[in-house]
Design an enzyme around this catalytic site. Structure first.
Site, short mmCIF file in Angstrom:
data_model
loop_
_atom_site.label_atom_id
_atom_site.label_comp_id
_atom_site.label_asym_id
_atom_site.label_seq_id
_atom_site.Cartn_x
_atom_site.Cartn_y
_atom_site.Cartn_z
N GLU A 3 15.71 43.29 -42.73
CA GLU A 3 16.38 44.37 -42.01
C GLU A 3 17.87 44.12 -42.19
O GLU A 3 18.26 43.32 -43.04
CB GLU A 3 15.96 44.38 -40.53
CG GLU A 3 14.45 44.62 -40.36
CD GLU A 3 14.01 44.64 -38.90
OE1 GLU A 3 14.83 44.94 -38.04
OE2 GLU A 3 12.84 44.33 -38.65
N LYS A 60 20.24 49.05 -44.32
CA LYS A 60 19.47 48.09 -45.11
C LYS A 60 19.76 48.19 -46.60
O LYS A 60 19.11 47.53 -47.41
CB LYS A 60 17.97 48.31 -44.87
CG LYS A 60 17.55 48.20 -43.40
CD LYS A 60 16.12 48.64 -43.20
CE LYS A 60 15.81 48.82 -41.71
NZ LYS A 60 14.49 49.42 -41.48
#
Length: 269
Positions: A3, A60
Site C-alpha cells: 500500500e 500506490k
DNA sequence: GAAGACCTGCTA
DNA sequence: TAGCAGGTCTTC
C-alpha cells in the site's frame, strides 16, 4: 501487500540506490500483460534511451519521471516489487520486466501473481489526494458529501489515494469507527478522529519502513528483500478471533467490498 | 452496487 | 485438492 507506505519505502530506497540520473539502455518484458495496453515492442521502444530524472509517488503508484513526454508509471498491485542487480543479467523466477540501466545496474520487476502493471503516461489517472498530503478540510468536505460506508470509502482511490485493506482496518480501529458506518452520520469529532487515524497510521507505517502482512506469498519485501518493520503493529488486520488490544473481546471478521474486514464490535461504532 | 476476471502459491 | 488472499478494471 504493497500500500502507500510500502511503495514510499521502495521509492526512497531506489533513490538511495542511485537509480536517478541513469539511462534506460535496454528493456526486457517477460509477461506481456505487465505493460498492457501497449505491446512489449512499443513499450520498450518508447522508454529505451530515456533518462530517469526523478522518482515520485502518488497513492500506490510509483512514478519514474523521464526526460520525455511520458513517465513510467508502476503499480505493484498485490505481489509486485523491485530488486537490483549488477553485472551479467540473470533473470529471476518471477521477474516480469527488467530495465537495464546505464552503469551496469539492472532493475528487476518481480511479481509472482502477474497483477502488477507498468504504464506510460504523465500521471496516474483517477486518483484523489495522496493519503500523506490530504488536508483536514478537504477530507471533511468529501466525507460530508457522501453517505457511503467508511471502509468502502477509504478503499476508494478516487477519494483518498494510497489506503488499502490493511491500513483501512487499522485506521478504523484507531478511530473507533465501525467499517459499515455511513460517512454522512459522523459527528465533527468522529470525522477528526478518522482523519487523524488515517494520517497517523500511514505516516507511522512509512517511518517504520512498511508492513509485511498477507497470505504468505504476497508478503511485501523492500528493495533489499527485508520485510517491513511495521509488521508487529497491526491491531486489527489479520487478527480475527484474537482479543482486542483495548477491551479483550474477540475481534470480528466480515466481508466489506469483497475484502476481509476485521474490527472490534465492542469498541468500534 | 455487487460480482467476476485477472493470477499463483500457500494453507486447510 | 479446493479455496483463499488482494487491487483494480470490467461487466452485469
Amino acid at each position: 501487500m504493497p500500500e502507500l507506505p510500502e511503495v514510499e519505502t521502495i521509492r526512497r530506497q531506489l533513490c538511495t540506490a542511485g537509480v536517478k540520473g541513469r539511462v534506460v539502455e535496454k528493456v526486457l518484458i517477460d509477461w506481456p500483460r505487465t505493460v498492457d495496453p501497449l505491446s512489449p515492442a512499443v513499450f520498450c521502444k518508447k522508454i529505451t534511451g530515456r533518462t530517469i530524472e526523478r522518482l515520485s509517488r502518488h497513492g500506490k503508484w510509483l512514478i519514474f519521471e523521464l526526460d520525455s513526454e511520458d513517465n513510467l508509471l508502476v503499480h505493484l498491485r498485490m505481489t509486485g516489487g523491485f530488486y537490483l542487480s549488477s553485472g551479467a543479467l540473470k533473470k529471476g523466477t518471477y521477474d516480469r520486466a527488467i530495465l537495464q540501466l546505464s552503469g551496469g545496474l539492472n532493475l528487476h520487476f518481480r511479481d509472482p501473481r502477474k497483477f502488477g502493471r507498468m504504464r506510460l503516461g504523465v500521471f496516474p489517472l483517477g486518483l484523489g489526494p495522496d493519503a500523506m498530503e490530504i488536508g483536514a478540510r478537504q477530507f471533511f468536505q468529501t466525507l460530508e458529501k457522501t453517505n457511503r460506508g467508511l471502509k468502502t470509502l477509504l478503499l476508494d482511490q478516487s477519494f483518498i489515494a494510497g489506503v488499502g485493506n490493511i491500513y483501512a482496518d487499522e485506521a478504523l480501529f484507531e478511530a473507533r469507527l465501525h467499517p459499515l458506518r455511513k460517512a454522512g452520520t459522523l459527528t465533527d469529532d468522529e470525522m477528526l478522529a478518522l482523519y487523524n487515524a488515517v494520517t497517523h497510521v500511514i505516516r507511522s507505517a512509512v517511518e517504520n519502513g512498511g508492513t509485511s502482512l498477507g497470505d504468505g506469498q504476497g508478503n511485501y519485501t523492500d528493495l533489499n528483500g527485508n520485510s517491513g518493520g511495521n509488521s508487529d503493529k497491526a491491531n486489527a488486520y489479520g487478527r480475527a478471533g484474537l482479543p482486542c488490544v483495548v477491551c479483550k473481546n474477540p475481534l470480528e471478521k466480515i466481508t466489506v467490498a469483497q475484502r476481509a474486514t476485521v474490527f472490534c464490535a465492542h469498541c468500534q461504532h
